[in-house]
Motif scaffolding. Structure first.
Motif, mmCIF file in Angstrom:
data_model
loop_
_atom_site.group_PDB
_atom_site.id
_atom_site.type_symbol
_atom_site.label_atom_id
_atom_site.label_comp_id
_atom_site.label_asym_id
_atom_site.label_seq_id
_atom_site.Cartn_x
_atom_site.Cartn_y
_atom_site.Cartn_z
ATOM 1 N N SER A 1 82.361 25.993 -94.505
ATOM 2 C CA SER A 1 81.070 25.633 -93.924
ATOM 3 C C SER A 1 80.727 26.589 -92.790
ATOM 4 O O SER A 1 81.604 27.180 -92.175
ATOM 5 N N CYS A 2 79.419 26.746 -92.553
ATOM 6 C CA CYS A 2 78.995 27.667 -91.487
ATOM 7 C C CYS A 2 78.234 26.906 -90.411
ATOM 8 O O CYS A 2 77.929 25.725 -90.564
ATOM 9 N N ALA A 3 77.920 27.601 -89.324
ATOM 10 C CA ALA A 3 77.267 26.958 -88.179
ATOM 11 C C ALA A 3 75.885 26.422 -88.536
ATOM 12 O O ALA A 3 75.363 25.543 -87.866
ATOM 13 N N GLN A 4 75.297 26.957 -89.619
ATOM 14 C CA GLN A 4 73.967 26.480 -90.026
ATOM 15 C C GLN A 4 74.077 25.213 -90.884
ATOM 16 O O GLN A 4 73.063 24.702 -91.350
ATOM 17 N N GLY A 5 75.290 24.753 -91.125
ATOM 18 C CA GLY A 5 75.463 23.508 -91.874
ATOM 19 C C GLY A 5 75.440 23.693 -93.387
ATOM 20 O O GLY A 5 75.180 22.752 -94.121
ATOM 21 N N TRP A 6 75.706 24.906 -93.864
ATOM 22 C CA TRP A 6 75.750 25.152 -95.310
ATOM 23 C C TRP A 6 77.191 25.359 -95.759
ATOM 24 O O TRP A 6 78.038 25.787 -94.980
ATOM 25 N N HIS A 7 77.444 25.057 -97.035
ATOM 26 C CA HIS A 7 78.748 25.343 -97.635
ATOM 27 C C HIS A 7 78.649 26.674 -98.361
ATOM 28 O O HIS A 7 77.824 26.813 -99.266
ATOM 29 N N HIS A 8 79.497 27.630 -97.974
ATOM 30 C CA HIS A 8 79.517 28.903 -98.692
ATOM 31 C C HIS A 8 80.652 28.852 -99.709
ATOM 32 O O HIS A 8 81.824 28.736 -99.347
ATOM 33 N N VAL A 9 80.259 28.891 -100.988
ATOM 34 C CA VAL A 9 81.252 28.767 -102.060
ATOM 35 C C VAL A 9 81.914 30.126 -102.305
ATOM 36 O O VAL A 9 81.235 31.158 -102.352
ATOM 37 N N PRO B 1 68.916 34.519 -97.983
ATOM 38 C CA PRO B 1 70.231 34.736 -97.356
ATOM 39 C C PRO B 1 70.424 33.812 -96.149
ATOM 40 O O PRO B 1 69.474 33.555 -95.409
ATOM 41 N N CYS B 2 71.636 33.301 -95.967
ATOM 42 C CA CYS B 2 71.914 32.408 -94.831
ATOM 43 C C CYS B 2 71.961 33.245 -93.549
ATOM 44 O O CYS B 2 72.557 34.331 -93.536
ATOM 45 N N PRO B 3 71.347 32.772 -92.468
ATOM 46 C CA PRO B 3 71.352 33.551 -91.219
ATOM 47 C C PRO B 3 72.763 33.823 -90.680
ATOM 48 O O PRO B 3 72.937 34.732 -89.869
ATOM 49 N N CYS B 4 73.770 33.089 -91.140
ATOM 50 C CA CYS B 4 75.123 33.317 -90.630
ATOM 51 C C CYS B 4 75.701 34.646 -91.135
ATOM 52 O O CYS B 4 76.692 35.136 -90.617
ATOM 53 N N GLY B 5 75.055 35.235 -92.174
ATOM 54 C CA GLY B 5 75.477 36.547 -92.649
ATOM 55 C C GLY B 5 76.556 36.530 -93.721
ATOM 56 O O GLY B 5 76.992 37.584 -94.173
HETATM 57 ZN ZN LIG Z 1 75.762 30.225 -93.578
#
Ligand SMILES: [Zn+2]
Length: 447
Positions: free
Chosen positions: A268-276, A329-333
């Motif tokens: 999981s990332c700081a934006q609250g998404w799960h990166h598979v 794209p997720c802002p977490c990069g």
């Molecule tokens: Zn992310």
């Protein structure tokens, strides 16, 4: 090509897909060479398969029914596996000297049984695949808290049973030690709160439903812990629940979205998404007819292919979660695609004072442990004070004979959790599947 990619410090989305294709070809070729079931299933496929869409879709009930031909080690039989699982003292110890066994919740009709060796998990055991605080905000205050509390880690889980969380934890920590302690999720909430207050953990791990309850206990002033990190697993953490946990427990939240089928699945990332981890897992959101669901739309289900599994191939397998892929794209990069997950939300029962007090699913796991002879329970909440129980007996169990024991065990459990107001009635029918074909253990009032 692969060695070049593996040496590269930062993989692009394209690199991940190239790795995925090559690993899928290896996984498919291994499965058809060593699993009689997959040899039959893949009989008409070309020699090399790099596109998952070419594979037939697989489902847990059919695979479990043919377990001995599913696995690729001819030394493993379902009978041996069940005998091992029947011994709670064997949790987390190696099966046949090298395998970790995990099961899905025993409250389902036909539970899933999963076999994996530590060798198979090795490729996904590196730092890139470990839950970490790198993606979440660990402020100087939280870092100081982590150290001040001696990195003490509390894990809340069922007291026994070969569930993934229990097996993995026991494998790592045995009975526990000064720094790593386990706490039963099946005990009454006030007791759990008292134990956590005494231990004062820096890291708290538990099913999201339990963690949500604890955030409420903190808000009410009964729970006094201030962990730096909270890790949640098992069910979906909604955005509201995440906000509540962050606010009340004051911790960085790491959501460990995984499954028995894929013990390492996402980060999981700081934006609250799960990166598979798409270099090791093919993750295909699909509609009810199994056509692909476009990014930005909530899917009906999801198919997974777990490319590090060898002993028990999980290929184009229906996991069942409804997921939403982030279209941009997720802002977490992160180069890994970002998903939100829906559909594993737990139902919480409120005690006689109106306080949320226990997760219905956990109550049923506790009931299953106390009463022998029942394969499956399903509880329907009829109104504010009545629960109706459907039961599927094990072979040789007479329900009329078992009912007084079941009734007594459930009434005792309810009383322990401050739920004595409930009257329990017995249903004449066995547990029923939902319209979507899912077994729900608890059907709440508003369902
Ligand atoms: Zn992310």
């Amino acid at each position: 090509m692969l060695s070049h990619l593996l040496a590269s410090p930062k993989l692009s989305t394209g690199d991940l897909l190239a790795l995925q294709g090559a690993r899928l070809a290896e996984a498919v070729s291994h499965a058809r060479a060593h699993s009689p079931l997959f040899a039959e299933l893949y009989r008409d496929l070309p020699d090399t398969v790099t596109d998952p869409a070419m594979l037939p879709i697989t489902h847990k009930p059919a695979l479990m029914a043919d377990f001995d031909r599913w696995v690729t080690d001819r030394g493993i039989t379902h009978e041996q596996v069940e005998a091992f699982l029947a011994r709670p003292e064997m949790v987390g110890t190696p099966f046949l000297g090298k395998y970790l066994l995990t099961t899905t919740s025993g409250t389902t009709g036909r539970r899933g049984v999963f076999v994996i060796s530590t060798d198979e998990l090795r490729p996904v055991s590196g730092p890139a695949y470990r839950p970490s605080t790198a993606g979440v905000l660990l402020s100087p205050l939280r870092t100081a808290r982590l150290l001040a509390k001696g990195l003490r880690a509390a894990t809340i889980m069922p007291a026994t049973g070969h569930y993934a969380m229990v097996s993995l934890w026991t494998q790592a920590h045995g009975e526990g030690n000064k720094r790593h302690q386990r706490f039963s999720s099946l005990q009454p909430l006030p007791q759990l709160v008292a134990q956590l207050n005494a231990f004062d953990p820096a890291v708290l791990t538990g099913a999201s439903s339990i963690v949500e309850l604890l955030a409420g206990e903190k808000a009410a002033g009964r729970l006094r812990i201030s962990p730096a990190i909270v890790m949640v697993s098992g069910e979906t953490l909604s955005d509201e629940a995440r906000a509540s946990v962050t606010k009340h427990l004051g911790a960085s939240v790491i959501d460990l979205y995984a499954a028995n089928e894929a013990l390492r699945l996402s980060k999981s990332c700081a934006q609250g998404w799960h990166h598979v981890f798409t270099d090791w897992v093919v993750f295909e959101p699909v509609e009810a007819d199994y056509s692909p669901t476009p990014a930005g739309t909530l899917s009906h289900s999801v198919l997974i292919s777990v490319l590090y599994r060898r002993t028990q191939p999980v290929l184009r397998y229906e996991l069942g979660d409804a997921v939403l892929q982030r279209p941009d794209p997720c802002p977490c990069g992160s180069p890994y695609p970002a998903f939100k997950v829906q559909g594993r939300k737990a139902d919480v029962l409120r005690n006689d004072d109106g306080q949320p007090t226990v997760v219905a699913q956990h109550l049923l796991i506790a009931l299953q442990k106390r009463v022998a002879g029942i394969r499956q329970f399903q509880v329907i909440q009829e109104d504010e004070s009545t629960l109706r129980l459907r039961m599927l007996p094990a072979d040789g169990t007479d329900l009329d004979e078992a009912w007084p024991r079941v009734h007594h065990a459930l009434a005792t459990l309810l009383a322990e959790h401050g739920l004595a107001r409930f009257t329990i009635t017995r249903s004449g029918e066995p547990p029923q599947l939902s319209a979507g074909g899912k077994m729900r253990h608890f059907i709440p009032l508003d369902a």
